[in-house]
Write a protein that holds these residues in place. Structure first.
Motif, mmCIF file in Angstrom:
data_model
loop_
_atom_site.group_PDB
_atom_site.id
_atom_site.type_symbol
_atom_site.label_atom_id
_atom_site.label_comp_id
_atom_site.label_asym_id
_atom_site.label_seq_id
_atom_site.Cartn_x
_atom_site.Cartn_y
_atom_site.Cartn_z
ATOM 1 N N GLN A 46 79.251 -15.488 7.627
ATOM 2 C CA GLN A 46 79.997 -16.486 6.861
ATOM 3 C C GLN A 46 81.272 -16.911 7.593
ATOM 4 O OE1 GLN A 46 79.415 -17.949 3.601
ATOM 5 N NE2 GLN A 46 77.337 -17.293 4.063
ATOM 6 N N ALA A 47 81.944 -15.952 8.236
ATOM 7 C CA ALA A 47 83.142 -16.279 9.002
ATOM 8 C C ALA A 47 82.811 -17.216 10.158
ATOM 9 C CB ALA A 47 83.797 -15.003 9.528
ATOM 10 N N ALA A 48 81.694 -16.980 10.841
ATOM 11 C CA ALA A 48 81.283 -17.837 11.951
ATOM 12 C C ALA A 48 80.970 -19.250 11.476
ATOM 13 C CB ALA A 48 80.070 -17.224 12.646
ATOM 14 N N MET A 49 80.335 -19.375 10.309
ATOM 15 C CA MET A 49 80.037 -20.700 9.769
ATOM 16 C C MET A 49 81.317 -21.442 9.400
ATOM 17 S SD MET A 49 76.763 -19.513 7.474
ATOM 18 C CE MET A 49 76.341 -21.111 6.785
ATOM 19 N N GLY A 50 82.321 -20.703 8.907
ATOM 20 C CA GLY A 50 83.606 -21.320 8.622
ATOM 21 C C GLY A 50 84.270 -21.869 9.864
ATOM 22 N N LEU A 51 84.141 -21.154 10.982
ATOM 23 C CA LEU A 51 84.725 -21.620 12.241
ATOM 24 C C LEU A 51 84.056 -22.908 12.727
ATOM 25 C CD1 LEU A 51 85.229 -18.231 14.141
ATOM 26 C CD2 LEU A 51 86.986 -19.697 13.098
ATOM 27 N N CYS A 52 82.764 -23.057 12.456
ATOM 28 C CA CYS A 52 82.079 -24.312 12.809
ATOM 29 C C CYS A 52 82.705 -25.493 12.060
ATOM 30 C CB CYS A 52 80.587 -24.208 12.475
ATOM 31 S SG CYS A 52 79.625 -23.154 13.576
ATOM 32 N N ALA A 53 83.019 -25.266 10.786
ATOM 33 C CA ALA A 53 83.652 -26.329 9.997
ATOM 34 C C ALA A 53 85.036 -26.661 10.537
ATOM 35 C CB ALA A 53 83.726 -25.910 8.529
ATOM 36 N N VAL A 54 85.787 -25.630 10.950
ATOM 37 C CA VAL A 54 87.106 -25.857 11.549
ATOM 38 C C VAL A 54 86.985 -26.720 12.799
ATOM 39 C CG1 VAL A 54 89.048 -24.749 12.723
ATOM 40 C CG2 VAL A 54 88.140 -23.763 10.611
ATOM 41 N N ALA A 55 86.028 -26.405 13.657
ATOM 42 C CA ALA A 55 85.851 -27.140 14.905
ATOM 43 C C ALA A 55 85.509 -28.608 14.641
ATOM 44 C CB ALA A 55 84.762 -26.482 15.744
ATOM 45 N N LEU A 56 84.603 -28.858 13.695
ATOM 46 C CA LEU A 56 84.209 -30.237 13.414
ATOM 47 C C LEU A 56 85.376 -31.024 12.817
ATOM 48 C CD1 LEU A 56 81.956 -32.283 13.504
ATOM 49 C CD2 LEU A 56 81.126 -31.421 11.311
ATOM 50 N N GLY A 57 86.119 -30.391 11.899
ATOM 51 C CA GLY A 57 87.278 -31.073 11.332
ATOM 52 C C GLY A 57 88.333 -31.392 12.373
ATOM 53 N N THR A 58 88.509 -30.486 13.339
ATOM 54 C CA THR A 58 89.522 -30.679 14.372
ATOM 55 C C THR A 58 89.203 -31.865 15.272
ATOM 56 O OG1 THR A 58 90.048 -28.310 14.366
ATOM 57 C CG2 THR A 58 90.710 -29.584 16.304
ATOM 58 N N VAL A 59 87.948 -31.977 15.739
ATOM 59 C CA VAL A 59 87.602 -33.087 16.640
ATOM 60 C C VAL A 59 87.670 -34.426 15.919
ATOM 61 C CG1 VAL A 59 86.201 -31.670 18.187
ATOM 62 C CG2 VAL A 59 85.109 -32.800 16.235
ATOM 63 N N VAL A 60 87.405 -34.423 14.605
ATOM 64 C CA VAL A 60 87.516 -35.679 13.856
ATOM 65 C C VAL A 60 88.974 -36.083 13.687
ATOM 66 C CG1 VAL A 60 87.090 -36.795 11.634
ATOM 67 C CG2 VAL A 60 85.323 -35.365 12.657
ATOM 68 N N LEU A 61 89.813 -35.143 13.282
ATOM 69 C CA LEU A 61 91.216 -35.463 13.008
ATOM 70 C C LEU A 61 91.995 -35.806 14.269
ATOM 71 C CD1 LEU A 61 92.076 -32.853 10.236
ATOM 72 C CD2 LEU A 61 91.716 -35.309 9.976
ATOM 73 N N THR A 62 91.577 -35.250 15.407
ATOM 74 C CA THR A 62 92.256 -35.575 16.665
ATOM 75 C C THR A 62 91.746 -36.876 17.284
ATOM 76 O OG1 THR A 62 90.696 -34.139 17.854
ATOM 77 C CG2 THR A 62 92.813 -33.179 17.186
ATOM 78 N N GLY A 63 90.735 -37.467 16.670
ATOM 79 C CA GLY A 63 90.239 -38.755 17.134
ATOM 80 C C GLY A 63 89.349 -38.710 18.360
ATOM 81 N N VAL A 64 88.866 -37.527 18.752
ATOM 82 C CA VAL A 64 88.037 -37.429 19.955
ATOM 83 C C VAL A 64 86.562 -37.246 19.623
ATOM 84 C CG1 VAL A 64 89.959 -36.473 21.262
ATOM 85 C CG2 VAL A 64 88.352 -34.911 20.126
ATOM 86 N N VAL A 65 86.199 -37.291 18.353
ATOM 87 C CA VAL A 65 84.832 -36.984 17.957
ATOM 88 C C VAL A 65 83.840 -37.974 18.555
ATOM 89 C CG1 VAL A 65 84.981 -38.322 15.804
ATOM 90 C CG2 VAL A 65 83.329 -36.454 16.016
ATOM 91 N N GLN A 66 82.743 -37.438 19.046
ATOM 92 C CA GLN A 66 81.607 -38.220 19.528
ATOM 93 C C GLN A 66 80.343 -37.661 18.884
ATOM 94 O OE1 GLN A 66 81.459 -38.817 23.827
ATOM 95 N NE2 GLN A 66 83.671 -38.461 23.981
ATOM 96 N N LEU A 67 79.270 -38.424 18.965
ATOM 97 C CA LEU A 67 78.036 -38.008 18.300
ATOM 98 C C LEU A 67 77.542 -36.666 18.814
ATOM 99 C CD1 LEU A 67 75.883 -38.786 16.232
ATOM 100 C CD2 LEU A 67 74.647 -39.972 18.072
ATOM 101 N N TRP A 68 77.728 -36.414 20.128
ATOM 102 C CA TRP A 68 77.226 -35.160 20.676
ATOM 103 C C TRP A 68 78.001 -33.968 20.121
ATOM 104 C CZ3 TRP A 68 79.969 -31.572 23.474
ATOM 105 C CH2 TRP A 68 81.164 -31.973 24.079
ATOM 106 N N HIS A 69 79.276 -34.159 19.742
ATOM 107 C CA HIS A 69 80.030 -33.089 19.092
ATOM 108 C C HIS A 69 79.350 -32.684 17.778
ATOM 109 C CE1 HIS A 69 83.827 -34.745 21.268
ATOM 110 N NE2 HIS A 69 83.304 -33.744 21.954
ATOM 111 N N VAL A 70 78.985 -33.687 16.999
ATOM 112 C CA VAL A 70 78.331 -33.421 15.717
ATOM 113 C C VAL A 70 76.995 -32.720 15.950
ATOM 114 C CG1 VAL A 70 77.514 -34.436 13.558
ATOM 115 C CG2 VAL A 70 79.451 -35.465 14.761
ATOM 116 N N TYR A 71 76.236 -33.220 16.930
ATOM 117 C CA TYR A 71 74.945 -32.609 17.235
ATOM 118 C C TYR A 71 75.104 -31.134 17.632
ATOM 119 C CZ TYR A 71 72.485 -37.133 17.286
ATOM 120 O OH TYR A 71 71.903 -38.336 16.945
ATOM 121 N N LEU A 72 76.087 -30.847 18.492
ATOM 122 C CA LEU A 72 76.287 -29.476 18.963
ATOM 123 C C LEU A 72 76.663 -28.545 17.814
ATOM 124 C CD1 LEU A 72 76.580 -27.357 21.192
ATOM 125 C CD2 LEU A 72 78.932 -28.159 21.543
#
Length: 415
Positions: free
Chosen positions: A81-107
């Motif tokens: 569960q902790a590892a899954m939470g970290l995935c959410a942190v990573a996705l939120g970070t790339v979106v909020l910093t404006g660097v998100v690309q489709l491959w980020h979401v896929y990964l």
């Protein structure tokens, strides 16, 4: 109706699940909408994201089931569960910093799928350890009720938040929600768990689990139905998104409302299932599957946004009855020493078919419109149940009625 809540460990677990499931549904809505925004509404891209998230089920869920029979499920669930939470942190970070690309979401979809492949069979088989065999039916139904209540709250909140602050903050809120389920697991009293005997590590354990299922025609029938129905029918995260955006031209809030109406029906189904005290038979699994398929076709044929939304309420009810009865029938009819492996196989077939069905339904939508995945899924569901019925009827073992009787006799012997 809430008898399993008398168990303190289960109350802690369910309390954490309420918080975490709301966050999970918020992320699902935000993730789907992010993919559509990044690709200009591509159904194929949405199908690829779903396939990447669920593909690990094809390779890792069976091993997750083997692991569940060997280890302390509570501790492993905390780590996963902790590892899954970290995935959410990573996705939120790339979106909020404006660097998100489709491959980020896929990964991150792929990574989340890897952790989920171990989490799901572990969590499913952990239910009986918390409440004991006499309350499994009720606990499974309450799990489904909480899951679907979250599906009502989560999409509605996510739709409003996406419009107000964007998808990035939704992902970070989901990350915070994992604190609830992790806290519940850590606060449990281990000595009050109904632990089954751990299986020592040995070669061939996965093969033994597969052989156990293969020798049980009632389990084979349920699992075949679960695979076919989930692959082509229970792909709501994609089919409802396409219906909302590409058919009716709605925004994220409109998508969230359709998902909420689907969840209302699911809660009604869970309420009905929680009142059952007997172990589900194959007849109920098959019957609810047929009804679900017919209702999918009806919902996909509705002419307006309002009528389509209303039609999704009975769809959710039938889908919940199908999945809950199948889950309970499997859990209550197997030897505890192989329950983790059997639930690994079950969850592989329930969730692992998505990588096969999602891209196919995405291509169908590209060529035949946003309604077609619901209609095709409903037709395939009905035909699947009928095909399994015909196969069993032609077996030299007495057909459907004898298959039910064998499953019930096994449940009585083990229960």
């Amino acid at each position: 109706m809430f008898v399993s809540l008398r168990v303190p460990n289960y109350r802690l677990f369910l309390s954490g699940q309420i918080v975490s499931n709301v966050g999970t549904w918020m992320q699902r809505i935000a993730q789907d909408w992010l993919v559509l925004d990044l690709t200009g509404g591509s159904a194929t891209a949405l199908g690829i994201a779903a396939a990447l998230q669920f593909t690990p089920m094809l390779f890792l869920t069976l091993w997750g089931g083997v692991l569940a029979d060997r280890v302390d499920k509570r501790i492993v669930l905390v780590v996963v569960q902790a590892a899954m939470g970290l995935c959410a942190v990573a996705l939120g970070t790339v979106v909020l910093t404006g660097v998100v690309q489709l491959w980020h979401v896929y990964l991150l979809c792929l990574l989340l799928g890897c952790f989920s492949a171990f989490d799901t069979p572990m969590r499913q088989s952990f239910v009986s350890e918390m409440v004991g065999p006499g309350q499994v039916v009720n606990a499974v139904a309450l799990n489904s009720m909480v899951f679907n209540l979250a599906r009502i709250i989560g999409p509605a909140v996510a739709g409003a938040l996406i419009v107000a602050v964007g998808t990035g903050w939704v992902f970070l809120i989901n990350a915070a929600s994992f604190v609830g389920v992790i806290s519940g697991l850590l606060l449990m009293r281990p000595e009050r768990l109904y632990r089954s005997e751990r299986v020592p590590r040995a070669p061939g354990q996965l093969r033994d689990g597969l052989a156990y299922v293969r020798a049980r025609p009632d389990l084979v029938a349920i699992m075949v139905l679960v695979f076919l129905v989930s692959t082509f029918g229970i792909n709501f995260f994609m089919t409802i998104a396409l219906l909302a955006r590409n058919v009716f031209g709605r925004d994220a809030q409109g998508y969230g409302l359709l998902t909420t109406l689907l969840a209302v029906g699911s809660v009604l189904g869970a309420t009905f299932a929680a009142r059952r005290t007997t172990k589900p038979r194959l007849r109920m699994v098959a019957g609810s599957g047929v009804v679900f398929g017919v209702l999918l076709v009806v919902a996909g044929s509705m002419p307006t946004y309002l009528t389509a939304g209303l039609a999704l309420v009975p769809v959710g009810l039938a889908a919940l009855l199908f999945t809950t009865s199948a889950n309970s029938a499997v859990q209550l009819s197997v030897d505890p020493t192989v329950r983790g492996r059997v639930m690994g196989i079950y969850m592989l077939l329930l969730l692992g078919g998505t990588p096969l069905g999602a891209p196919v339904l995405g291509v169908v939508a590209e060529h035949f419109g946003g309604r077609s995945p619901l209609i095709v899924g409903g037709v395939v569901t009905v035909l699947s149940v009928l095909a399994v019925a015909v196969v069993l009827a032609r077996r030299g073992e007495g057909g459907w009625r004898q298959q039910w009787r064998r499953g019930v006799d096994e449940q009585v012997r083990l229960g």
